[in-house]
Scaffold this motif. Structure first.
Motif, PDB file in Angstrom:
ATOM      1  N   PHE A  22       0.809  -1.217   0.000  1.00 46.45           N
ATOM      2  CA  PHE A  22       0.000   0.000   0.000  1.00 46.45           C
ATOM      3  C   PHE A  22       0.842   1.266   0.000  1.00 46.45           C
ATOM      4  N   MET A  23       2.121   1.135   0.358  1.00 48.59           N
ATOM      5  CA  MET A  23       3.011   2.293   0.354  1.00 48.59           C
ATOM      6  C   MET A  23       4.452   1.804   0.273  1.00 48.59           C
ATOM      7  N   PRO A  24       5.353   2.655  -0.194  1.00 41.67           N
ATOM      8  CA  PRO A  24       6.756   2.246  -0.256  1.00 41.67           C
ATOM      9  C   PRO A  24       7.337   2.133   1.149  1.00 41.67           C
ATOM     10  N   GLY A  25       8.372   1.354   1.267  1.00 44.97           N
ATOM     11  CA  GLY A  25       9.006   1.163   2.563  1.00 44.97           C
ATOM     12  C   GLY A  25       9.773   2.380   3.031  1.00 44.97           C
ATOM     13  N   PRO A  26      10.007   2.458   4.333  1.00 46.56           N
ATOM     14  CA  PRO A  26      10.799   3.560   4.879  1.00 46.56           C
ATOM     15  C   PRO A  26      12.270   3.403   4.496  1.00 46.56           C
ATOM     16  N   ALA A  27      13.022   4.451   4.675  1.00 42.83           N
ATOM     17  CA  ALA A  27      14.447   4.419   4.345  1.00 42.83           C
ATOM     18  C   ALA A  27      15.189   3.357   5.156  1.00 42.83           C
ATOM     19  N   ASP A  28      14.793   3.178   6.406  1.00 42.88           N
ATOM     20  CA  ASP A  28      15.432   2.202   7.281  1.00 42.88           C
ATOM     21  C   ASP A  28      14.367   1.249   7.816  1.00 42.88           C
ATOM     22  N   GLN A  29      14.152   0.134   7.098  1.00 43.89           N
ATOM     23  CA  GLN A  29      13.106  -0.819   7.473  1.00 43.89           C
ATOM     24  C   GLN A  29      13.368  -1.440   8.836  1.00 43.89           C
ATOM     25  N   ALA A  30      14.608  -1.740   9.151  1.00 42.03           N
ATOM     26  CA  ALA A  30      14.924  -2.350  10.449  1.00 42.03           C
ATOM     27  C   ALA A  30      14.544  -1.416  11.593  1.00 42.03           C
ATOM     28  N   ALA A  31      14.851  -0.141  11.458  1.00 41.03           N
ATOM     29  CA  ALA A  31      14.492   0.831  12.498  1.00 41.03           C
ATOM     30  C   ALA A  31      12.975   0.977  12.601  1.00 41.03           C
ATOM     31  N   ALA A  32      12.294   0.982  11.455  1.00 39.09           N
ATOM     32  CA  ALA A  32      10.833   1.088  11.455  1.00 39.09           C
ATOM     33  C   ALA A  32      10.204  -0.127  12.132  1.00 39.09           C
ATOM     34  N   THR A  33      10.754  -1.285  11.863  1.00 39.52           N
ATOM     35  CA  THR A  33      10.247  -2.510  12.476  1.00 39.52           C
ATOM     36  C   THR A  33      10.462  -2.486  13.982  1.00 39.52           C
ATOM     37  N   ALA A  34      11.623  -2.068  14.427  1.00 42.07           N
ATOM     38  CA  ALA A  34      11.908  -1.968  15.871  1.00 42.07           C
ATOM     39  C   ALA A  34      10.972  -0.971  16.543  1.00 42.07           C
ATOM     40  N   ALA A  35      10.722   0.159  15.891  1.00 47.30           N
ATOM     41  CA  ALA A  35       9.814   1.173  16.456  1.00 47.30           C
ATOM     42  C   ALA A  35       8.395   0.620  16.559  1.00 47.30           C
ATOM     43  N   TYR A  36       7.989  -0.152  15.571  1.00 49.01           N
ATOM     44  CA  TYR A  36       6.643  -0.750  15.589  1.00 49.01           C
ATOM     45  C   TYR A  36       6.511  -1.744  16.731  1.00 49.01           C
ATOM     46  N   MET A  37       7.503  -2.595  16.893  1.00 48.30           N
ATOM     47  CA  MET A  37       7.448  -3.572  17.985  1.00 48.30           C
ATOM     48  C   MET A  37       7.406  -2.867  19.334  1.00 48.30           C
ATOM     49  N   ALA A  38       8.179  -1.811  19.494  1.00 50.58           N
ATOM     50  CA  ALA A  38       8.182  -1.050  20.747  1.00 50.58           C
ATOM     51  C   ALA A  38       6.822  -0.409  20.993  1.00 50.58           C
ATOM     52  N   ALA A  39       6.194   0.122  19.946  1.00 45.06           N
ATOM     53  CA  ALA A  39       4.877   0.757  20.084  1.00 45.06           C
ATOM     54  C   ALA A  39       3.819  -0.274  20.465  1.00 45.06           C
ATOM     55  N   MET A  40       3.864  -1.455  19.853  1.00 43.33           N
ATOM     56  CA  MET A  40       2.906  -2.510  20.214  1.00 43.33           C
ATOM     57  C   MET A  40       3.108  -2.949  21.654  1.00 43.33           C
ATOM     58  N   ASP A  41       4.364  -3.108  22.049  1.00 44.94           N
ATOM     59  CA  ASP A  41       4.673  -3.517  23.416  1.00 44.94           C
ATOM     60  C   ASP A  41       4.157  -2.490  24.424  1.00 44.94           C
ATOM     61  N   LYS A  42       4.389  -1.230  24.150  1.00 43.73           N
ATOM     62  CA  LYS A  42       3.926  -0.165  25.043  1.00 43.73           C
ATOM     63  C   LYS A  42       2.401  -0.140  25.117  1.00 43.73           C
ATOM     64  N   TRP A  43       1.744  -0.283  23.982  1.00 42.38           N
ATOM     65  CA  TRP A  43       0.286  -0.285  23.964  1.00 42.38           C
ATOM     66  C   TRP A  43      -0.240  -1.443  24.808  1.00 42.38           C
ATOM     67  N   GLY A  44       0.339  -2.620  24.626  1.00 45.36           N
ATOM     68  CA  GLY A  44      -0.093  -3.786  25.395  1.00 45.36           C
ATOM     69  C   GLY A  44       0.096  -3.588  26.890  1.00 45.36           C
ATOM     70  N   LYS A  45       1.247  -3.097  27.278  1.00 47.84           N
ATOM     71  CA  LYS A  45       1.521  -2.888  28.705  1.00 47.84           C
ATOM     72  C   LYS A  45       0.624  -1.802  29.304  1.00 47.84           C
ATOM     73  N   THR A  46       0.241  -0.834  28.485  1.00 42.27           N
ATOM     74  CA  THR A  46      -0.587   0.267  28.970  1.00 42.27           C
ATOM     75  C   THR A  46      -2.064  -0.107  29.056  1.00 42.27           C
ATOM     76  N   PHE A  47      -2.574  -0.831  28.058  1.00 39.62           N
ATOM     77  CA  PHE A  47      -4.014  -1.033  27.965  1.00 39.62           C
ATOM     78  C   PHE A  47      -4.498  -2.447  28.250  1.00 39.62           C
ATOM     79  N   LEU A  48      -3.592  -3.392  28.343  1.00 38.98           N
ATOM     80  CA  LEU A  48      -3.999  -4.758  28.637  1.00 38.98           C
ATOM     81  C   LEU A  48      -3.472  -5.137  30.012  1.00 38.98           C
ATOM     82  N   GLY A  49      -4.301  -5.016  30.985  1.00 36.05           N
ATOM     83  CA  GLY A  49      -3.897  -5.344  32.352  1.00 36.05           C
ATOM     84  C   GLY A  49      -3.931  -6.844  32.563  1.00 36.05           C
ATOM     85  N   ASP A  50      -4.581  -7.245  33.622  1.00 43.19           N
ATOM     86  CA  ASP A  50      -4.656  -8.659  33.965  1.00 43.19           C
ATOM     87  C   ASP A  50      -5.755  -9.396  33.206  1.00 43.19           C
TER      88      ASP A  50
END
Length: 125
Positions: A22-50
């Motif tokens: 749907f769109m071209p890749g970012p200049a640094d795919q590895a960095a984009a992937t790491a940022a995405y994983m960090a964002a998902m992890d933060k969202w999970g820790k913030t909004f998914l409790g017990d």
């Protein structure tokens, strides 16, 4: 839902939308992937409790909003080197599939589901 839109989605685009074509890749795919994983992890820790869902053991509109994005990420794991969706997010998505029968259309829908489309896409180089 704002946190999903503002903090996770911007990274989702750089990874999942790149896989889906749907769109071209970012200049640094590895960095984009790491940022995405960090964002998902933060969202999970913030909004998914017990509980299983955002509101604990009760489904809410937030779950219906979030799960398709996270499911798409799970479907794209084999297509992106280094992409590993956090275990908490995978458990959340699995719980949603167990609670919502209609969610099966995200997995199989005559070739038009998220899973089927992701499987048809090439691995990112």
């Amino acid at each position: 839902m704002d946190a999903l839109s503002n903090e996770v989605y911007k990274h989702h685009r750089d990874v999942v939308y790149t896989v889906m074509g749907f769109m071209p890749g970012p200049a640094d795919q590895a960095a984009a992937t790491a940022a995405y994983m960090a964002a998902m992890d933060k969202w999970g820790k913030t909004f998914l409790g017990d509980g299983k869902f955002v509101l604990g053991d009760k489904l809410s509109i937030a779950d219906f909003k979030a799960v398709p994005y996270f499911w798409a990420a799970i479907c794209c794991e084999p297509k992106v080197d280094g992409l590993k969706v956090p275990a908490q997010i995978k458990e959340y998505v699995d719980a949603f599939f167990g609670a919502v029968d209609a969610a099966k259309i995200l997995k199989e829908y005559g070739g038009y589901s998220i899973a089927e489309y992701a499987a048809s896409r090439p691995k990112l180089a």
